[in-house]
Design a protein around this motif. Structure first.
Motif, mmCIF file in Angstrom:
data_model
loop_
_atom_site.group_PDB
_atom_site.id
_atom_site.type_symbol
_atom_site.label_atom_id
_atom_site.label_comp_id
_atom_site.label_asym_id
_atom_site.label_seq_id
_atom_site.Cartn_x
_atom_site.Cartn_y
_atom_site.Cartn_z
ATOM 1 N N ARG A 230 27.312 46.153 35.459
ATOM 2 C CA ARG A 230 27.153 47.289 36.377
ATOM 3 C C ARG A 230 26.561 46.827 37.702
ATOM 4 O O ARG A 230 26.897 47.369 38.753
ATOM 5 C CB ARG A 230 26.232 48.350 35.756
ATOM 6 N N GLN A 231 25.677 45.827 37.661
ATOM 7 C CA GLN A 231 25.086 45.313 38.894
ATOM 8 C C GLN A 231 26.165 44.804 39.843
ATOM 9 O O GLN A 231 26.106 45.004 41.051
ATOM 10 C CB GLN A 231 24.095 44.188 38.580
ATOM 11 N N GLN A 232 27.155 44.156 39.294
ATOM 12 C CA GLN A 232 28.250 43.648 40.127
ATOM 13 C C GLN A 232 29.083 44.791 40.704
ATOM 14 O O GLN A 232 29.610 44.685 41.810
ATOM 15 C CB GLN A 232 29.129 42.703 39.317
ATOM 16 N N GLU A 233 29.178 45.880 39.957
ATOM 17 C CA GLU A 233 29.983 47.016 40.419
ATOM 18 C C GLU A 233 29.298 47.788 41.542
ATOM 19 O O GLU A 233 29.956 48.269 42.465
ATOM 20 C CB GLU A 233 30.257 47.964 39.245
ATOM 21 N N ARG A 249 32.537 43.174 47.270
ATOM 22 C CA ARG A 249 32.829 44.547 47.682
ATOM 23 C C ARG A 249 33.887 44.588 48.783
ATOM 24 O O ARG A 249 34.765 45.464 48.791
ATOM 25 C CB ARG A 249 31.541 45.231 48.144
ATOM 26 N N LEU A 250 33.815 43.672 49.720
ATOM 27 C CA LEU A 250 34.808 43.614 50.793
ATOM 28 C C LEU A 250 36.196 43.279 50.279
ATOM 29 O O LEU A 250 37.208 43.690 50.846
ATOM 30 C CB LEU A 250 34.383 42.604 51.853
ATOM 31 N N ASP A 251 36.251 42.498 49.207
ATOM 32 C CA ASP A 251 37.542 42.083 48.661
ATOM 33 C C ASP A 251 38.231 43.167 47.843
ATOM 34 O O ASP A 251 39.423 43.080 47.581
ATOM 35 C CB ASP A 251 37.369 40.845 47.768
ATOM 36 N N ARG A 252 37.483 44.185 47.429
ATOM 37 C CA ARG A 252 38.065 45.187 46.546
ATOM 38 C C ARG A 252 39.236 45.967 47.145
ATOM 39 O O ARG A 252 40.254 46.146 46.500
ATOM 40 C CB ARG A 252 36.973 46.168 46.062
ATOM 41 N N PRO A 253 39.146 46.430 48.393
ATOM 42 C CA PRO A 253 40.310 47.156 48.941
ATOM 43 C C PRO A 253 41.568 46.315 49.000
ATOM 44 O O PRO A 253 42.662 46.779 48.685
ATOM 45 C CB PRO A 253 39.834 47.539 50.356
ATOM 46 N N ALA A 254 41.398 45.006 49.352
ATOM 47 C CA ALA A 254 42.560 44.125 49.410
ATOM 48 C C ALA A 254 43.153 43.916 48.030
ATOM 49 O O ALA A 254 44.366 43.850 47.845
ATOM 50 C CB ALA A 254 42.142 42.790 50.033
ATOM 51 N N ALA A 255 42.263 43.814 47.021
ATOM 52 C CA ALA A 255 42.733 43.605 45.650
ATOM 53 C C ALA A 255 43.485 44.829 45.146
ATOM 54 O O ALA A 255 44.417 44.743 44.370
ATOM 55 C CB ALA A 255 41.562 43.291 44.726
ATOM 56 N N ALA A 256 43.028 46.014 45.608
ATOM 57 C CA ALA A 256 43.690 47.243 45.172
ATOM 58 C C ALA A 256 45.059 47.370 45.794
ATOM 59 O O ALA A 256 45.960 47.931 45.236
ATOM 60 C CB ALA A 256 42.826 48.447 45.550
#
Length: 256
Positions: A230-233, A249-256
């Protein structure tokens, strides 16, 4: 603006704290649950000031996972914020704390009246025995018990070594173990004068119940894996977030 807000916060803290602690000392002869109200009131006032003066808000995810019976709160420890907020989020509780804190003038004396389980961490065997004996006594009075399994505050993005005391108490006292993750350290650095505005996220996990054949090591591992996942989330949002959490966190939109 941050400096002004924090100066106002500290000024109000200096005014409110002596009043609450005076009430706590006067209430010392009263039953434990009665005098406990004064300490809880101080924590809730400080939390209110953080929200409305500093602008440090919070949200709670998973409140439905809070058991209806006294439990062991197994929480991540990053700052002083969670020592206040947990008293608002959960029912009346006591802390497992290092004995040296009780020696601090005023704060330590007030803490001693809040029924903590004070342990000497250099004497591991006696510390465990003390936790179990006093934990049973606190349970009889209806208190929840808060434990920071890493033993000390850790920086955001860092996992300390999880000790087995919380799980051991859960098993021997027959109390659910409730894992708690949060990212308070991203807004309230350790020993920092300034607290930064933003929104802290607290995540409460499903209770881990003692089971036959499942030892404290396995329970601790289960709690640790859930908390650190959860800490990572939730990490990477505050000004003092770990660089890896920020990148993730910055990489998440690109991954989606």
């Amino acid at each position: 603006m941050i400096w002004i807000r924090n100066l106002i916060y500290w000024l109000l803290l200096l005014i409110v704290t002596p009043l609450c602690f005076l009430g706590l000392f006067i209430a010392a002869p009263l039953p434990r649950r009665t005098r406990h109200v004064f300490g809880e009131s101080w924590a809730k006032i400080m939390l209110w000031l953080l929200v409305h003066v500093v602008g440090l808000k919070y949200r709670v995810i998973g409140a439905e996972n809070i058991p209806s019976v006294p439990s062991i709160i197994c929480s991540k420890h990053q700052s002083g914020w969670e020592t206040l907020a947990l008293q608002k989020i959960f029912p009346s509780q006591i802390y497992v704390a290092k004995r040296e804190l009780l020696w601090l003038p005023f704060f330590g004396w007030g803490l001693a009246l809040m029924n903590p389980i004070a342990i000497n961490r250099s004497d591991r065997a006696r510390a465990n025995d003390r936790m179990l004996k006093q934990g049973l006594e606190r349970k009889k009075h209806g208190f929840w018990i808060t434990v920071f399994p890493e033993g000390t505050r850790t920086k955001p993005g860092v996992a300390g070594k999880y000790k087995h005391g919380a799980a051991r108490m859960s098993r021997q006292l027959d109390m659910p173990l409730v894992p708690v993750a949060h990212n308070a350290g991203e807004f309230w650095p350790r020993n920092a004068f300034l607290k930064y505005p933003g929104e802290i996220t607290v995540v409460i996990g499903p209770a881990i119940y003692p089971q036959d054949g499942v030892g404290p090591e396995a329970m601790t591992q289960q709690a640790q894996q859930w908390i650190e996942a959860r800490q990572q989330e939730i990490g990477g949002v505050g000004p003092f977030a770990h660089p890896d959490d920020k990148r993730r966190r910055l990489d998440r939109p690109a991954a989606a």
